[in-house]
Scaffold this motif. Structure first.
Motif, PDB file in Angstrom:
ATOM      1  N   ARG A  44       0.841  -1.180   0.000  1.00 47.98           N
ATOM      2  CA  ARG A  44       0.000   0.000   0.000  1.00 47.98           C
ATOM      3  C   ARG A  44       0.881   1.236   0.000  1.00 47.98           C
ATOM      4  NH1 ARG A  44      -4.469   2.401   4.252  1.00 47.98           N
ATOM      5  NH2 ARG A  44      -2.585   2.937   5.414  1.00 47.98           N
ATOM      6  N   ILE A  97      -7.977   9.848  -8.524  1.00 53.90           N
ATOM      7  CA  ILE A  97      -9.202  10.044  -7.769  1.00 53.90           C
ATOM      8  C   ILE A  97      -9.482  11.532  -7.681  1.00 53.90           C
ATOM      9  CG2 ILE A  97      -7.973  10.050  -5.537  1.00 53.90           C
ATOM     10  CD1 ILE A  97     -10.460   8.585  -4.378  1.00 53.90           C
ATOM     11  N   SER A 147     -14.835  11.834  -5.251  1.00 57.74           N
ATOM     12  CA  SER A 147     -14.176  10.521  -5.168  1.00 57.74           C
ATOM     13  C   SER A 147     -14.364   9.647  -6.395  1.00 57.74           C
ATOM     14  CB  SER A 147     -14.651   9.763  -3.927  1.00 57.74           C
ATOM     15  OG  SER A 147     -14.327  10.473  -2.751  1.00 57.74           O
ATOM     16  N   THR A 169     -13.088   7.580  -9.364  1.00 57.31           N
ATOM     17  CA  THR A 169     -11.806   6.888  -9.509  1.00 57.31           C
ATOM     18  C   THR A 169     -11.588   6.450 -10.957  1.00 57.31           C
ATOM     19  OG1 THR A 169     -12.809   4.777  -8.876  1.00 57.31           O
ATOM     20  CG2 THR A 169     -11.789   6.085  -7.129  1.00 57.31           C
ATOM     21  N   THR A 226      -6.379  -0.470  -6.021  1.00 57.70           N
ATOM     22  CA  THR A 226      -7.493   0.328  -5.537  1.00 57.70           C
ATOM     23  C   THR A 226      -6.960   1.642  -4.998  1.00 57.70           C
ATOM     24  OG1 THR A 226      -8.730  -1.657  -4.914  1.00 57.70           O
ATOM     25  CG2 THR A 226      -9.457   0.449  -3.985  1.00 57.70           C
ATOM     26  N   SER A 241      -7.753   5.231  -2.995  1.00 60.15           N
ATOM     27  CA  SER A 241      -8.684   5.766  -2.008  1.00 60.15           C
ATOM     28  C   SER A 241      -8.054   7.003  -1.379  1.00 60.15           C
ATOM     29  CB  SER A 241      -9.004   4.726  -0.935  1.00 60.15           C
ATOM     30  OG  SER A 241      -7.828   4.356  -0.225  1.00 60.15           O
ATOM     31  N   LYS A 242      -8.843   7.701  -0.566  1.00 59.96           N
ATOM     32  CA  LYS A 242      -8.311   8.897   0.089  1.00 59.96           C
ATOM     33  C   LYS A 242      -8.881   9.041   1.468  1.00 59.96           C
ATOM     34  CE  LYS A 242     -11.711  11.942  -2.148  1.00 59.96           C
ATOM     35  NZ  LYS A 242     -12.481  12.337  -0.970  1.00 59.96           N
ATOM     36  N   ASP A 243      -8.146   9.763   2.271  1.00 59.93           N
ATOM     37  CA  ASP A 243      -8.576  10.118   3.620  1.00 59.93           C
ATOM     38  C   ASP A 243      -8.579  11.638   3.684  1.00 59.93           C
ATOM     39  OD1 ASP A 243      -8.662  10.838   6.349  1.00 59.93           O
ATOM     40  OD2 ASP A 243      -7.791   8.919   6.935  1.00 59.93           O
ATOM     41  N   VAL A 248      -3.743  10.270  -0.046  1.00 55.98           N
ATOM     42  CA  VAL A 248      -4.259   9.332  -1.035  1.00 55.98           C
ATOM     43  C   VAL A 248      -3.476   8.028  -0.915  1.00 55.98           C
ATOM     44  CG1 VAL A 248      -4.458   8.866  -3.500  1.00 55.98           C
ATOM     45  CG2 VAL A 248      -5.030  11.110  -2.629  1.00 55.98           C
ATOM     46  N   TYR A 249      -4.182   6.931  -1.086  1.00 57.56           N
ATOM     47  CA  TYR A 249      -3.563   5.612  -0.964  1.00 57.56           C
ATOM     48  C   TYR A 249      -3.709   4.836  -2.273  1.00 57.56           C
ATOM     49  CZ  TYR A 249      -4.163   6.783   3.958  1.00 57.56           C
ATOM     50  OH  TYR A 249      -4.141   7.416   5.169  1.00 57.56           O
TER      51      TYR A 249
END
Length: 116
Positions: free
Chosen positions: A19, A49, A54, A56, A67, A69-71, A77-78
Motif C-alpha cells: 500500500r 481520484i 471521489s 476513480t 485500488t 482511495s483517500k482520507d 491518497v492511498y
C-alpha cells in the motif's frame, strides 16, 4: 508551498501486496493520481481520484488489482496494490492537479520491486 510525500514502497514477492501513501500539503486539489516509470520505459498512468466526489480512474492493466482511495482528514491518497507482478516493478509517483487538466505537482517517487 505544495508538498507531496510518498511512502510505502519496497520489495515484495509476486502475488503479494503493498500500500502506497501520498500525504499532500499546501493547498487543495481537484484530483490526485499515481503514475509509474519502469527502467527504460516512459512514465505511465496508474490511477486517479477526484477530491470532491471521489470518482476513480484506473489504467486497464491495473483494474481489479489496484485500488485508489483517500482520507480527507489526513489529506492523503492511498494506492492498494494486490496480486503484484514482476512487471509492476517501477518507481511510483504521486501527482496532483489543482484543477481539471494536467498534473502540476509531483512527489519524489517510491520504488516498488516485485520479485518472481
Amino acid at each position: 508551498q505544495v508538498q507531496l510525500a510518498e511512502s510505502g514502497g519496497g520489495l515484495v514477492q509476486a502475488g503479494g501486496s503493498l500500500r502506497l501513501s501520498c500525504a499532500a500539503s499546501g493547498r487543495a486539489f481537484y484530483k490526485m493520481g499515481w503514475f509509474r516509470q519502469a527502467p527504460g520505459k516512459e512514465r505511465e498512468f496508474v490511477s486517479a481520484i477526484t477530491w470532491s466526489n471521489s470518482n476513480t480512474y484506473y489504467a486497464d492493466s491495473m483494474k481489479g488489482r489496484f485500488t485508489i482511495s483517500k482520507d480527507n482528514a489526513k489529506n492523503t491518497v492511498y494506492l492498494q496494490m494486490n496480486s503484484l507482478k514482476p512487471e509492476d516493478t517501477a518507481v511510483y509517483y504521486c501527482a496532483a492537479a489543482p484543477s481539471v487538466g494536467r498534473y502540476i505537482y509531483w512527489g519524489q517517487g517510491t520504488q516498488v520491486t516485485v520479485s518472481s
